[in-house]
Design an enzyme around this catalytic site. Structure first.
Site, PDB file in Angstrom:
ATOM      1  N   ARG A 170      11.431  -2.150  10.941  1.00  0.00           N
ATOM      2  CA  ARG A 170      10.431  -1.453  11.944  1.00  0.00           C
ATOM      3  C   ARG A 170      10.239  -2.659  13.130  1.00  0.00           C
ATOM      4  NH1 ARG A 170       5.115   0.099   8.410  1.00  0.00           N
ATOM      5  NH2 ARG A 170       4.312  -1.039   9.949  1.00  0.00           N
TER       6      ARG A 170
ATOM      7  N   ARG B  34      -0.302  -9.367  13.478  1.00  0.00           N
ATOM      8  CA  ARG B  34      -0.980  -8.305  12.483  1.00  0.00           C
ATOM      9  C   ARG B  34      -1.998  -8.871  11.435  1.00  0.00           C
ATOM     10  NH1 ARG B  34       4.219  -5.582  10.535  1.00  0.00           N
ATOM     11  NH2 ARG B  34       2.982  -4.316   9.270  1.00  0.00           N
TER      12      ARG B  34
ATOM     13  N   LYS C 220       0.779  -1.318   0.082  1.00  0.00           N
ATOM     14  CA  LYS C 220      -0.131   0.093  -0.075  1.00  0.00           C
ATOM     15  C   LYS C 220       0.779   1.135  -0.003  1.00  0.00           C
ATOM     16  CE  LYS C 220      -2.137  -1.242   3.777  1.00  0.00           C
ATOM     17  NZ  LYS C 220      -1.410  -2.548   4.033  1.00  0.00           N
TER      18      LYS C 220
ATOM     19  N   ARG D 272      11.530  -6.082   4.724  1.00  0.00           N
ATOM     20  CA  ARG D 272      11.250  -4.815   4.690  1.00  0.00           C
ATOM     21  C   ARG D 272      12.215  -3.764   5.296  1.00  0.00           C
ATOM     22  NH1 ARG D 272       5.466  -2.220   5.283  1.00  0.00           N
ATOM     23  NH2 ARG D 272       5.517  -3.046   7.498  1.00  0.00           N
TER      24      ARG D 272
ATOM     25  N   ARG E  18      -9.546   0.577   8.742  1.00  0.00           N
ATOM     26  CA  ARG E  18      -9.211  -0.851   9.050  1.00  0.00           C
ATOM     27  C   ARG E  18     -10.250  -1.489   9.582  1.00  0.00           C
ATOM     28  NH1 ARG E  18      -3.084   0.231   9.033  1.00  0.00           N
ATOM     29  NH2 ARG E  18      -1.928  -1.613   9.295  1.00  0.00           N
TER      30      ARG E  18
END
Ligand code: ADP
Ligand code: AMP
Length: 207
Positions: free
Chosen positions: A153, A164, A14, A120, A86
């Protein structure tokens, strides 16, 4: 100018898509995750409230998120919502202060998002997003844009990634049907390279 929502599991791409799409279409890129991380970094009251939820991979309460988004939208048209809404409560709350014109759903398999999130890296200074496998920086550990340090992160650790994803399936996946019923949903195969996803989204929302 239309209001566009990007929907999809964590790691679907996203943020990566939003950076290009917002430029191409002249939209304001509003990532609730980025806003929250900025609040955490600045040590604000909102940041202190959000930090615990974020580090566990849970959602920050709806009222808090809705107030935060409403303040930033401030009657503006032409917003690209990334990571919001969300929950159904957030979708209903949003509808009360801003119309949604189109919803892009980034469809992708779970094993692919787990792979993307584990690799990531983000720039600690400017927030630019990289991937050790699919989008590596030119110099290892260093941001191409600003030279800042690339870091993982804290919520991209395996246990938090798993949580998550569960939260996404429970709270956010129902939004796909919610927006499909309103005739607003555009579905895109997000398991392809960024360029292909971007071109497909542009064709589908402009056509
Ligand atoms: P989200 O905002 O949905 O959590 P990101 O845009 O941060 O997802 O992307 C997650 C990771 O996957 C990042 O490391 C990013 O560089 C990488 N990525 C994003 N889009 C693609 C893609 N289409 N193909 C391969 N990797 C991608
Ligand atoms: P993201 O950057 O979208 O992956 O979001 C990172 C974290 O911020 C999430 O795991 C949540 O803890 C929090 N967050 C971001 N957006 C929302 C939202 N719309 N509602 C609730 N929590 C959110």
């Amino acid at each position: 100018m239309r209001n566009v929502v990007l929907l999809g599991p964590p790691g679907a791409g996203k943020g990566t898509l939003a950076a290009r799409l917002s430029q191409e279409l002249g939209l304001l890129h509003l990532s609730t995750g980025d806003v929250l991380r900025d609040e955490v970094a600045r040590g604000t009251e909102l940041g202190r409230l959000a930090q615990g939820y974020m580090s566990r991979g849970e959602l920050v309460p709806d009222e808090v998120i809705l107030a935060m988004v409403r303040e930033r939208v401030d009657g503006r048209r032409g917003v690209l919502f990334d990571g919001f809404p969300r929950t159904l409560a957030q979708a209903k709350g949003l509808a009360a202060f801003a119309p949604v014109d189109v919803v892009v759903f980034l469809a992708i398999a779970k094993d692919e998002v787990v792979r993307r999130l584990s690799s990531r890296r983000v720039c600690a200074s400017c927030g630019a997003v990289y991937n050790l496998i699919t989008q590596p920086p030119q110099v290892a550990g260093q941001c191409d844009r600003c030279g800042g340090d690339l870091v993982q992160r804290p919520d991209d650790r395996p246990d938090v990634i798993a949580r998550r994803f569960e939260v996404y399936e429970r709270d956010s996946a129902p939004l796909v049907d919610h927006y499909a019923r309103q005739g607003l949903l555009v579905r895109v195969d997000a398991g392809r390279p960024p360029e292909a996803v971007f071109a497909d989204v542009l064709a589908k929302i402009q056509g």
